[in-house]
Write a protein that holds these residues in place. Structure first.
Motif, PDB file in Angstrom:
ATOM      1  N   SER A  83       0.867  -1.567   0.044  1.00 36.61           N
ATOM      2  CA  SER A  83      -0.251  -0.043   0.180  1.00 36.61           C
ATOM      3  C   SER A  83       1.181   1.089  -0.143  1.00 36.61           C
ATOM      4  O   SER A  83       1.748   1.090   0.621  1.00 36.61           O
ATOM      5  CB  SER A  83      -0.796  -0.356   0.815  1.00 36.61           C
ATOM      6  N   HIS A 112      -0.035   4.523   1.102  1.00 34.62           N
ATOM      7  CA  HIS A 112      -0.665   5.291   1.965  1.00 34.62           C
ATOM      8  C   HIS A 112       0.221   5.566   3.023  1.00 34.62           C
ATOM      9  O   HIS A 112       0.866   5.410   3.250  1.00 34.62           O
ATOM     10  CB  HIS A 112      -1.908   4.613   2.644  1.00 34.62           C
ATOM     11  N   VAL A 126       0.489   3.629   5.931  1.00 34.97           N
ATOM     12  CA  VAL A 126       1.144   2.697   6.296  1.00 34.97           C
ATOM     13  C   VAL A 126       2.568   2.946   6.829  1.00 34.97           C
ATOM     14  O   VAL A 126       3.940   3.200   6.698  1.00 34.97           O
ATOM     15  CB  VAL A 126       1.524   1.970   4.779  1.00 34.97           C
ATOM     16  N   LEU A 137      -4.606  -1.907   5.998  1.00 35.56           N
ATOM     17  CA  LEU A 137      -4.540  -0.575   4.950  1.00 35.56           C
ATOM     18  C   LEU A 137      -3.671  -1.602   3.995  1.00 35.56           C
ATOM     19  O   LEU A 137      -3.796  -0.492   2.896  1.00 35.56           O
ATOM     20  CB  LEU A 137      -3.087   0.840   5.683  1.00 35.56           C
ATOM     21  N   ASP A 194      -8.539   1.513   2.012  1.00 34.40           N
ATOM     22  CA  ASP A 194      -7.724   3.292   2.352  1.00 34.40           C
ATOM     23  C   ASP A 194      -9.342   3.793   3.371  1.00 34.40           C
ATOM     24  O   ASP A 194      -9.016   4.924   3.201  1.00 34.40           O
ATOM     25  CB  ASP A 194      -7.187   3.558   1.935  1.00 34.40           C
ATOM     26  N   THR A 195     -10.909   3.210   2.788  1.00 36.34           N
ATOM     27  CA  THR A 195     -11.712   3.747   3.457  1.00 36.34           C
ATOM     28  C   THR A 195     -12.425   3.393   4.682  1.00 36.34           C
ATOM     29  O   THR A 195     -12.289   2.362   4.718  1.00 36.34           O
ATOM     30  CB  THR A 195     -12.835   3.612   2.458  1.00 36.34           C
ATOM     31  N   ALA A 201     -12.257   9.026   4.027  1.00 38.63           N
ATOM     32  CA  ALA A 201     -11.195   8.272   4.240  1.00 38.63           C
ATOM     33  C   ALA A 201     -10.611   7.939   5.853  1.00 38.63           C
ATOM     34  O   ALA A 201     -10.443   8.744   6.235  1.00 38.63           O
ATOM     35  CB  ALA A 201     -10.203   9.489   3.597  1.00 38.63           C
ATOM     36  N   THR A 214      -7.356   7.087   8.344  1.00 33.89           N
ATOM     37  CA  THR A 214      -6.229   8.008   8.204  1.00 33.89           C
ATOM     38  C   THR A 214      -5.276   6.706   9.313  1.00 33.89           C
ATOM     39  O   THR A 214      -4.064   7.200   9.099  1.00 33.89           O
ATOM     40  CB  THR A 214      -6.307   8.732   9.438  1.00 33.89           C
ATOM     41  N   ASN A 256      -4.866   2.659  10.659  1.00 35.86           N
ATOM     42  CA  ASN A 256      -4.553   0.970  10.412  1.00 35.86           C
ATOM     43  C   ASN A 256      -5.916   1.410  11.961  1.00 35.86           C
ATOM     44  O   ASN A 256      -7.142   0.584  11.683  1.00 35.86           O
ATOM     45  CB  ASN A 256      -3.941   0.290  10.880  1.00 35.86           C
TER      46      ASN A 256
END
Length: 241
Positions: free
Chosen positions: A12, A14, A17, A209, A213-214, A220, A222, A224
């Motif tokens: 990921s 994100h 992460v 994540l 991621d939603t 969204a 932010t 884990n």
């Protein structure tokens, strides 16, 4: 206790992460506080690339065990991290710091030998089923009783297609008389549908994540821990239903 596995990282992108051992350990502790009771972990080398090398795997395991004592740790053996079957076997066989479990994708080349080697060293093995073919292959295995659980992974983005695939995989497993604990997860937009179905059926679930991621309302995530808290509420609601 229903398994609520947190998949913290993987490939990921994100921004939240975790990749270094210290980041992964801190994130894991936050996820335990949010309701996680099992982890799925990927290790990274010093350049931020996923790694199956024992040095990097060991650093992650030691850090998370210090932060979350007693929480079972699952490490990936994903072939995409090391596509060369022989090299992957050598890397994993050389681990000196061992996880509690490994995730073993049943459709990958060399996975039987890898799983048997780790099981002989006391590592539990999850049978990860990504397709109906994986499930059919798995139920023909003479080693079913040696697995810790079945992980049903309908990794398709369309929610209805993911639900249908999860049901098909589960049907193959159940029809064969396999009574191992099940854990389910999806990817992207389909994840929450897969989690809700699994929770209502009394199965364990995975969130993190690595997979999405939603949050369930589409906003969204932010961290884990946000995802774990949302999954924990779904599991709790399923028990009340």
């Amino acid at each position: 206790m229903t398994a609520l596995q947190a998949a913290l990282n993987g490939d990921s992108v994100h921004p939240a992460v975790p990749r270094t051992p210290d980041e992964i350990a801190a994130d894991a502790a936050a996820c335990v506080a949010a309701g996680a009771n099992l982890f799925h972990l990927h290790a990274f080398d010093d350049d931020g690339r996923e790694s199956l090398d024992g040095e990097h795997v060991g650093r992650v395991l030691r850090a998370v065990r210090a932060a979350c004592p007693g929480t079972p740790l699952n490490v990936t053996t994903f072939a995409e991290i090391e596509p060369d079957v022989d090299r992957r076997f050598r890397l994993v066989s050389a681990w000196t710091e061992l996880p509690d479990l490994v995730a073993a994708n049943q459709g990958e080349d060399g996975i039987d030998e890898l799983g048997e080697t780790l099981a002989a060293r006391g590592v539990a093995v999850e049978a990860c089923l990504l397709s109906v073919d994986d499930a059919r292959r798995f139920v023909r295995s003479p080693r079913i009783s040696s697995f810790a659980r079945v992980v049903v992974e309908p990794l398709v983005g369309d929610p209805q297609a993911a639900l249908d695939l999860a049901a098909e995989i589960e049907d193959v497993v159940v029809a064969a008389g396999v009574t191992l604990e099940q854990l389910h997860h999806g990817v992207g937009a389909a994840s929450w549908d897969v989690i809700r179905r699994a929770a209502l059926r009394g199965h364990g679930v995975r969130v993190g994540l690595e997979d999405l991621d939603t949050l369930p309302d589409g906003s969204a995530a932010t961290s884990n821990a946000d995802l774990v808290a949302a999954a924990a509420e779904i599991v709790a609601a399923s028990r009340r239903a």
